[in-house]
Design an enzyme around this catalytic site. Structure first.
Site, PDB file in Angstrom:
ATOM      1  N   ARG A   2       0.724  -1.097   0.058  1.00  0.00           N
ATOM      2  CA  ARG A   2       0.067  -0.065  -0.056  1.00  0.00           C
ATOM      3  C   ARG A   2       0.896   1.215  -0.076  1.00  0.00           C
ATOM      4  O   ARG A   2       0.566   2.209   0.525  1.00  0.00           O
ATOM      5  CB  ARG A   2      -0.875   0.089   1.305  1.00  0.00           C
ATOM      6  N   GLU A  43      -4.891   2.996   7.222  1.00  0.00           N
ATOM      7  CA  GLU A  43      -4.569   3.081   5.739  1.00  0.00           C
ATOM      8  C   GLU A  43      -5.556   3.982   5.124  1.00  0.00           C
ATOM      9  O   GLU A  43      -5.057   4.654   3.885  1.00  0.00           O
ATOM     10  CB  GLU A  43      -5.200   1.604   4.877  1.00  0.00           C
ATOM     11  N   SER A  62     -10.623  -1.615   4.450  1.00  0.00           N
ATOM     12  CA  SER A  62      -9.646  -1.945   5.349  1.00  0.00           C
ATOM     13  C   SER A  62      -9.321  -0.582   5.878  1.00  0.00           C
ATOM     14  O   SER A  62      -8.886   0.370   5.393  1.00  0.00           O
ATOM     15  CB  SER A  62      -8.382  -2.760   5.065  1.00  0.00           C
TER      16      SER A  62
HETATM   17  C1  LIG Z   1     -15.672  -1.793   0.300  1.00  0.00           C
HETATM   18  C2  LIG Z   1     -14.085  -1.227   0.059  1.00  0.00           C
HETATM   19  C3  LIG Z   1     -13.156  -2.341  -0.342  1.00  0.00           C
HETATM   20  C4  LIG Z   1     -11.959  -2.024  -0.680  1.00  0.00           C
HETATM   21  N1  LIG Z   1     -10.771  -3.194  -0.678  1.00  0.00           N
HETATM   22  C5  LIG Z   1      -9.697  -2.705  -1.362  1.00  0.00           C
HETATM   23  C6  LIG Z   1      -9.003  -3.976  -1.545  1.00  0.00           C
HETATM   24  O1  LIG Z   1      -9.283  -5.230  -1.445  1.00  0.00           O
HETATM   25  N2  LIG Z   1      -7.397  -3.723  -1.730  1.00  0.00           N
HETATM   26  C7  LIG Z   1      -7.006  -2.350  -1.806  1.00  0.00           C
HETATM   27  O2  LIG Z   1      -5.853  -2.286  -1.705  1.00  0.00           O
HETATM   28  N3  LIG Z   1      -7.921  -1.415  -1.533  1.00  0.00           N
HETATM   29  C8  LIG Z   1      -9.256  -1.741  -1.093  1.00  0.00           C
HETATM   30  N4  LIG Z   1      -9.939  -0.450  -0.703  1.00  0.00           N
HETATM   31  C9  LIG Z   1      -9.368   0.841  -0.798  1.00  0.00           C
HETATM   32  C10 LIG Z   1      -9.697   1.674  -2.000  1.00  0.00           C
HETATM   33  O3  LIG Z   1     -10.616   1.283  -2.806  1.00  0.00           O
HETATM   34  C11 LIG Z   1      -8.176   2.029  -2.729  1.00  0.00           C
HETATM   35  O4  LIG Z   1      -7.331   2.586  -1.746  1.00  0.00           O
HETATM   36  C12 LIG Z   1      -8.711   2.650  -4.261  1.00  0.00           C
HETATM   37  O5  LIG Z   1      -7.566   2.686  -4.910  1.00  0.00           O
HETATM   38  C13 LIG Z   1      -9.073   4.203  -3.773  1.00  0.00           C
HETATM   39  O6  LIG Z   1      -9.431   4.754  -4.993  1.00  0.00           O
HETATM   40  P1  LIG Z   1     -10.357   6.223  -5.072  1.00  0.00           P
HETATM   41  O7  LIG Z   1     -10.572   6.479  -6.561  1.00  0.00           O
HETATM   42  O8  LIG Z   1     -11.549   6.110  -4.346  1.00  0.00           O
HETATM   43  O9  LIG Z   1      -9.179   6.989  -4.580  1.00  0.00           O
HETATM   44  P2  LIG Z   1      -9.366   8.169  -3.053  1.00  0.00           P
HETATM   45  O10 LIG Z   1      -9.534   7.448  -2.236  1.00  0.00           O
HETATM   46  O11 LIG Z   1     -10.112   9.503  -3.876  1.00  0.00           O
HETATM   47  O12 LIG Z   1      -7.907   8.725  -3.314  1.00  0.00           O
HETATM   48  C14 LIG Z   1      -6.614   7.644  -2.602  1.00  0.00           C
HETATM   49  C15 LIG Z   1      -5.339   8.381  -2.891  1.00  0.00           C
HETATM   50  O13 LIG Z   1      -5.053   8.796  -4.135  1.00  0.00           O
HETATM   51  C16 LIG Z   1      -4.874  10.133  -4.510  1.00  0.00           C
HETATM   52  N5  LIG Z   1      -5.393  10.089  -5.632  1.00  0.00           N
HETATM   53  C17 LIG Z   1      -6.453  10.032  -6.370  1.00  0.00           C
HETATM   54  N6  LIG Z   1      -6.496  10.254  -7.772  1.00  0.00           N
HETATM   55  C18 LIG Z   1      -5.197  10.560  -8.034  1.00  0.00           C
HETATM   56  C19 LIG Z   1      -4.515  11.150  -9.376  1.00  0.00           C
HETATM   57  N7  LIG Z   1      -5.139  11.022 -10.226  1.00  0.00           N
HETATM   58  N8  LIG Z   1      -3.304  11.528  -9.309  1.00  0.00           N
HETATM   59  C20 LIG Z   1      -2.472  11.668  -7.755  1.00  0.00           C
HETATM   60  N9  LIG Z   1      -3.073  11.261  -6.820  1.00  0.00           N
HETATM   61  C21 LIG Z   1      -4.543  10.645  -6.817  1.00  0.00           C
HETATM   62  C22 LIG Z   1      -5.593  10.897  -3.364  1.00  0.00           C
HETATM   63  O14 LIG Z   1      -5.226  12.108  -3.166  1.00  0.00           O
HETATM   64  C23 LIG Z   1      -5.392   9.951  -2.142  1.00  0.00           C
HETATM   65  O15 LIG Z   1      -4.290  10.180  -1.498  1.00  0.00           O
HETATM   66  C24 LIG Z   1     -11.467  -0.836  -0.383  1.00  0.00           C
HETATM   67  C25 LIG Z   1     -12.261   0.356  -0.155  1.00  0.00           C
HETATM   68  C26 LIG Z   1     -13.362  -0.064   0.002  1.00  0.00           C
HETATM   69  C27 LIG Z   1     -14.404   1.186   0.374  1.00  0.00           C
END
Ligand SMILES: Cc1cc2nc3c(=O)[nH]c(=O)nc-3n(C[C@H](O)[C@H](O)[C@H](O)COP(=O)(O)OP(=O)(O)OC[C@H]3O[C@@H](n4cnc5c(N)ncnc54)[C@H](O)[C@@H]3O)c2cc1C
Length: 337
Positions: A164, A332, A236
């Site tokens: 991560r 996380e 998580s």
């Molecule tokens: C139900 C559920 C299950 C999940 N399961 C998993 C899993 O199995 N494995 C796992 O690894 N994660 C999991 N996650 C966490 C999440 O899905 C991941 O971290 C995902 O990549 C976040 O994507 P997001 O678009 O929502 O990013 P955001 O939450 O909006 O942002 C995450 C980070 O990325 C940065 N960011 C976003 N877009 C950009 C860009 N274009 N350029 C630079 N920085 C950027 C943001 O500033 C922030 O620091 C889960 C979440 C949920 C709600």
């Protein structure tokens, strides 16, 4: 380009918190992004680039500019006998990419099915599940430096991926905005089915196909994880802690055998869910905030919680785990505010 003032972020955070941002800006192309970055007003204000907010916890309204990409698209850049090379717009939903790859018969990301969020964020987070991380398929990441406005390509090695972790999360390096993610997928997929309950959900007798594996991953996830559309959560909440051998032995003497994963000769990863469950916290509630009955690592919002209440609840979980095991859980989820 979209520009909104006092804009609700309820659809941009999976905790479903009722927070607002002073400004919301969404760009459609790298040219538009460049214009925003060079704008004086943008530079003078605090800003945050988000995806779908599935890993964010807003503590307050955001008194600045929330930036969001609308760059979508999946294009086949080139192929060899063994591999295809895809270029994906940062705002493309990650699970759409997995569905597309599976449909085409290209392997490598099927175990990452149904992870919420956008592809740019997936590359920031180095998302992972069932023994696979996005770093396993990353070729290069296209970015813009927020301070120098230069376009820069990061090779997989330059991304400094870890659990991560990536250079894009490192507070000490220049902030970079990801515009495209380039990945390599296999034309002859090989499957990784040893993790979790995947095999149990592969019902068919025949050799599994990519579609079977995707279906199994989706079924396992649906059975184990609360759906943010029904119960606000960010997956998580804590990372799985990694402890040194001496601490690992100490825990074994006190608590007997427990689940773990050997990271190296001297390091052991312990499931944070197990630690929380052993503290009797699974399914426990405080007001509108609680721990999922399905998964002890997931903090949920019944609907009326504030970001502060969720953060306080998480802090109490950390303290209870620390008192019992002497291990400090690290979130996380990223706190904003
Ligand atoms: C139900 C559920 C299950 C999940 N399961 C998993 C899993 O199995 N494995 C796992 O690894 N994660 C999991 N996650 C966490 C999440 O899905 C991941 O971290 C995902 O990549 C976040 O994507 P997001 O678009 O929502 O990013 P955001 O939450 O909006 O942002 C995450 C980070 O990325 C940065 N960011 C976003 N877009 C950009 C860009 N274009 N350029 C630079 N920085 C950027 C943001 O500033 C922030 O620091 C889960 C979440 C949920 C709600």
């Amino acid at each position: 380009m979209k520009l909104e003032q006092n804009y609700s972020l309820k659809q941009y955070n999976t905790f479903r918190l009722q927070v607002k941002t002073r400004w919301f800006m969404e760009y459609d192309s790298e040219e538009e992004l460049l214009k925003i970055l060079q704008d004086e007003y943008f530079q003078e204000n605090c800003s945050l680039h988000i995806g779908t907010g599935s890993n964010l916890l807003f503590l307050n309204d955001f008194n600045g500019i929330i930036l969001h990409s609308a760059i979508k698209g999946i294009s086949l850049e080139r192929e060899t006998d063994e591999f295809v090379f895809l270029r994906i717009g940062a705002s493309e939903l990650w699970d759409n990419v997995v569905a597309y790859a599976v449909k085409k018969g290209w392997g490598g990301i099927e175990n990452l099915s149904l992870i919420p969020g956008e592809t740019g964020a997936a590359a920031v987070q180095n998302i992972g599940a069932y023994g696979v991380e996005i770093k396993d398929v990353v070729e290069c990441i296209e970015t813009y430096n927020q301070l120098t406005f230069e376009k820069k390509l990061f090779s997989k090695e330059a991304c400094k991926y870890g659990y991560r972790k990536s250079i894009f999360k490192d507070e000490h390096s220049d902030p970079h905005i990801i515009t495209y993610v380039n990945i390599r997928l296999a034309k002859q997929p090989s499957f990784l089915l040893e993790y979790g309950d995947l095999k149990k959900y592969l019902v068919s007798e025949r050799e599994p196909t990519l579609a079977d594996v995707r279906e199994a991953v989706i079924a396992v996830r649906k059975s184990k994880l609360p759906d943010p559309a029904e119960l606000g959560n960010a997956g998580s909440f804590f990372m799985n802690p990694i402890v040194l051998y001496s601490k690992f032995e100490d825990l074994k003497n006190k608590f007997g055998e427990f689940p773990h994963y050997k990271v190296s000769e001297i390091e052991f990863k312990i499931p944070a869910a197990w630690l929380i469950e052993q503290c009797g916290l699974k399914g426990k509630w405080h007001g509108e905030v609680g721990i999922s009955e399905k998964q002890a690592l997931i903090i949920v919002n019944k609907g009326g919680a504030t970001g502060h209440e969720i953060a306080l609840f998480a802090e109490s979980v950390r303290n209870i785990v620390n008192d019992k095991f002497g291990i400090e859980l690290v979130p996380e989820v990223k706190y904003i505010g």
